[in-house]
Scaffold this motif. Structure first.
Motif, PDB file in Angstrom:
ATOM      1  N   ALA A 105      -0.447  62.002  51.235  1.00 59.49           N
ATOM      2  CA  ALA A 105       0.890  62.443  51.645  1.00 59.49           C
ATOM      3  C   ALA A 105       1.967  61.535  51.061  1.00 59.49           C
ATOM      4  CB  ALA A 105       0.976  62.458  53.169  1.00 59.49           C
ATOM      5  N   VAL A 106       1.720  60.227  51.069  1.00 57.18           N
ATOM      6  CA  VAL A 106       2.697  59.274  50.518  1.00 57.18           C
ATOM      7  C   VAL A 106       2.802  59.433  49.000  1.00 57.18           C
ATOM      8  CG1 VAL A 106       3.237  56.835  50.207  1.00 57.18           C
ATOM      9  CG2 VAL A 106       2.369  57.644  52.405  1.00 57.18           C
ATOM     10  N   LEU A 107       1.665  59.570  48.316  1.00 52.43           N
ATOM     11  CA  LEU A 107       1.672  59.723  46.861  1.00 52.43           C
ATOM     12  C   LEU A 107       2.382  60.997  46.428  1.00 52.43           C
ATOM     13  CD1 LEU A 107      -1.929  58.570  45.831  1.00 52.43           C
ATOM     14  CD2 LEU A 107       0.236  57.525  45.129  1.00 52.43           C
ATOM     15  N   ALA A 108       2.140  62.096  47.153  1.00 54.25           N
ATOM     16  CA  ALA A 108       2.769  63.363  46.786  1.00 54.25           C
ATOM     17  C   ALA A 108       4.286  63.275  46.886  1.00 54.25           C
ATOM     18  CB  ALA A 108       2.243  64.480  47.691  1.00 54.25           C
ATOM     19  N   GLU A 109       4.776  62.697  47.981  1.00 49.78           N
ATOM     20  CA  GLU A 109       6.224  62.564  48.163  1.00 49.78           C
ATOM     21  C   GLU A 109       6.819  61.596  47.154  1.00 49.78           C
ATOM     22  OE1 GLU A 109       9.919  63.376  50.003  1.00 49.78           O
ATOM     23  OE2 GLU A 109       7.960  64.358  50.159  1.00 49.78           O
ATOM     24  N   THR A 110       6.122  60.488  46.923  1.00 46.84           N
ATOM     25  CA  THR A 110       6.628  59.484  45.978  1.00 46.84           C
ATOM     26  C   THR A 110       6.680  60.029  44.553  1.00 46.84           C
ATOM     27  OG1 THR A 110       5.711  57.709  47.349  1.00 46.84           O
ATOM     28  CG2 THR A 110       6.274  57.160  45.082  1.00 46.84           C
ATOM     29  N   THR A 111       5.653  60.786  44.157  1.00 46.82           N
ATOM     30  CA  THR A 111       5.644  61.390  42.815  1.00 46.82           C
ATOM     31  C   THR A 111       6.814  62.340  42.641  1.00 46.82           C
ATOM     32  OG1 THR A 111       3.230  61.235  42.738  1.00 46.82           O
ATOM     33  CG2 THR A 111       4.283  62.728  41.170  1.00 46.82           C
ATOM     34  N   ASP A 112       7.073  63.143  43.684  1.00 44.97           N
ATOM     35  CA  ASP A 112       8.184  64.095  43.636  1.00 44.97           C
ATOM     36  C   ASP A 112       9.519  63.370  43.492  1.00 44.97           C
ATOM     37  OD1 ASP A 112      10.006  66.130  43.946  1.00 44.97           O
ATOM     38  OD2 ASP A 112       9.504  66.561  46.023  1.00 44.97           O
ATOM     39  N   ILE A 113       9.734  62.347  44.322  1.00 42.34           N
ATOM     40  CA  ILE A 113      11.033  61.659  44.349  1.00 42.34           C
ATOM     41  C   ILE A 113      11.224  60.777  43.119  1.00 42.34           C
ATOM     42  CG2 ILE A 113      12.479  60.041  45.619  1.00 42.34           C
ATOM     43  CD1 ILE A 113      12.143  62.758  46.971  1.00 42.34           C
ATOM     44  N   SER A 114      10.210  59.967  42.787  1.00 46.20           N
ATOM     45  CA  SER A 114      10.367  58.992  41.708  1.00 46.20           C
ATOM     46  C   SER A 114      10.434  59.654  40.334  1.00 46.20           C
ATOM     47  CB  SER A 114       9.227  57.977  41.746  1.00 46.20           C
ATOM     48  OG  SER A 114       7.981  58.617  41.549  1.00 46.20           O
ATOM     49  N   MET A 115       9.660  60.707  40.138  1.00 47.10           N
ATOM     50  CA  MET A 115       9.642  61.381  38.844  1.00 47.10           C
ATOM     51  C   MET A 115      10.777  62.394  38.702  1.00 47.10           C
ATOM     52  SD  MET A 115       7.205  60.055  37.133  1.00 47.10           S
ATOM     53  CE  MET A 115       5.677  59.146  37.304  1.00 47.10           C
ATOM     54  N   GLY A 116      11.288  62.874  39.832  1.00 43.68           N
ATOM     55  CA  GLY A 116      12.355  63.861  39.789  1.00 43.68           C
ATOM     56  C   GLY A 116      11.932  65.180  39.178  1.00 43.68           C
ATOM     57  N   VAL A 117      10.646  65.554  39.376  1.00 42.77           N
ATOM     58  CA  VAL A 117      10.120  66.773  38.761  1.00 42.77           C
ATOM     59  C   VAL A 117       9.946  67.899  39.764  1.00 42.77           C
ATOM     60  CG1 VAL A 117       8.962  65.554  36.898  1.00 42.77           C
ATOM     61  CG2 VAL A 117       7.758  65.885  39.060  1.00 42.77           C
ATOM     62  N   GLY A 118      10.254  67.651  41.030  1.00 46.59           N
ATOM     63  CA  GLY A 118      10.064  68.684  42.039  1.00 46.59           C
ATOM     64  C   GLY A 118       8.603  68.768  42.469  1.00 46.59           C
ATOM     65  N   ASP A 119       8.360  69.564  43.497  1.00 44.27           N
ATOM     66  CA  ASP A 119       7.002  69.672  44.030  1.00 44.27           C
ATOM     67  C   ASP A 119       6.048  70.320  43.032  1.00 44.27           C
ATOM     68  OD1 ASP A 119       7.526  68.568  46.635  1.00 44.27           O
ATOM     69  OD2 ASP A 119       8.585  70.414  47.125  1.00 44.27           O
ATOM     70  N   GLY A 120       6.526  71.344  42.305  1.00 48.83           N
ATOM     71  CA  GLY A 120       5.671  71.988  41.306  1.00 48.83           C
ATOM     72  C   GLY A 120       5.267  71.032  40.198  1.00 48.83           C
ATOM     73  N   GLY A 121       6.229  70.241  39.724  1.00 51.70           N
ATOM     74  CA  GLY A 121       5.912  69.256  38.703  1.00 51.70           C
ATOM     75  C   GLY A 121       4.975  68.179  39.217  1.00 51.70           C
ATOM     76  N   ALA A 122       5.155  67.785  40.495  1.00 49.60           N
ATOM     77  CA  ALA A 122       4.267  66.785  41.084  1.00 49.60           C
ATOM     78  C   ALA A 122       2.833  67.291  41.133  1.00 49.60           C
ATOM     79  CB  ALA A 122       4.758  66.412  42.482  1.00 49.60           C
ATOM     80  N   ILE A 123       2.678  68.571  41.453  1.00 54.44           N
ATOM     81  CA  ILE A 123       1.330  69.158  41.504  1.00 54.44           C
ATOM     82  C   ILE A 123       0.666  69.066  40.134  1.00 54.44           C
ATOM     83  CG2 ILE A 123       0.036  71.304  41.844  1.00 54.44           C
ATOM     84  CD1 ILE A 123       2.176  72.087  43.912  1.00 54.44           C
ATOM     85  N   LEU A 124       1.413  69.407  39.094  1.00 48.41           N
ATOM     86  CA  LEU A 124       0.854  69.360  37.737  1.00 48.41           C
ATOM     87  C   LEU A 124       0.519  67.935  37.320  1.00 48.41           C
ATOM     88  CD1 LEU A 124       3.161  71.946  35.898  1.00 48.41           C
ATOM     89  CD2 LEU A 124       0.798  72.261  36.653  1.00 48.41           C
TER      90      LEU A 124
END
Length: 208
Positions: free
Chosen positions: A78-97
């Motif tokens: 849960a922490v990694l998913a949120e951090t990837t979304d916020i830090s990368m600025g790619v949105g949830d779809g980009g985080a999934i990829l």
């Protein structure tokens, strides 16, 4: 005694509860320590690594250690998913990829080195791959749940229908086809993890 619970209805029920609790705890950590997410991730990874090593070296309370590790990997996901979304600025779809790429590599590397797909087995050569793959898979599941509840994401009803069909197809393949267990285990793992993460969000909404 086996340290891995039997893959039964009890296993999946316990996994849903552990993943839901991890999602709720991870959301709480994101609310409090999002500005220090790097330190939180390192601390959680160290705890998770210590638990995994302890599980493999001691025979005391094996099932308790297993489910505590499952809770930790759900929290970390849960922490990694949120951090990837916020830090990368790619949105949830980009985080999934982005998270799906190392997940695929985990399957490939495990198969090349051991000749098997990672699975919940007691063999020491597979157990490490299992926990690493499980962490990545639950991170994908948590990111999928974040994407579903996002106002800009897909229709929640459509997403739930797709998840239900996926679960039904996995159960049907398990019942009617001779498909190797690890191949069916991981779709079931991601789908159930997504359901658990969504349930965690529902609980958080009701509390708020």
């Amino acid at each position: 005694m086996s340290i891995v619970p039997e893959l039964s209805a009890t296993f999946w029920t316990n996994w849903l509860l552990a993943a839901m609790a991890g999602e709720i705890a991870g959301h709480a950590l994101n609310q409090i320590y999002l500005h220090r997410s790097g330190r939180v991730i390192v601390a959680l990874m160290l705890c998770f690594l210590a638990t995994s090593i302890l599980q493999g070296t001691t025979r005391r309370l094996p099932r308790v250690m297993f489910w505590f590790a499952a809770f930790l990997l759900s929290l970390l996901g849960a922490v990694l998913a949120e951090t990837t979304d916020i830090s990368m600025g790619v949105g949830d779809g980009g985080a999934i990829l982005l998270i799906a790429i190392p997940l695929i590599f985990s399957f490939v590397i495990c198969y090349r080195l051991t000749g098997n797909l990672p699975g919940p087995a007691d063999g020491s050569n597979v157990r490490g791959f299992f926990w690493a793959t499980a962490m990545l898979a639950q991170t994908v599941a948590s990111a999928c749940a974040d994407w579903i509840i996002d106002p800009g994401g897909p229709s929640e009803r459509l997403a739930i229908a797709v998840i239900a069909l996926g679960i039904a197809a996995t159960i049907g393949a398990h019942s009617c086809m001779r498909v190797p267990r690890p191949i069916l285990f991981w779709p079931a793992f991601v789908l159930s993890g997504t359901v658990a993460a969504l349930a965690g969000h529902v609980v958080l909404r009701s509390i708020e």
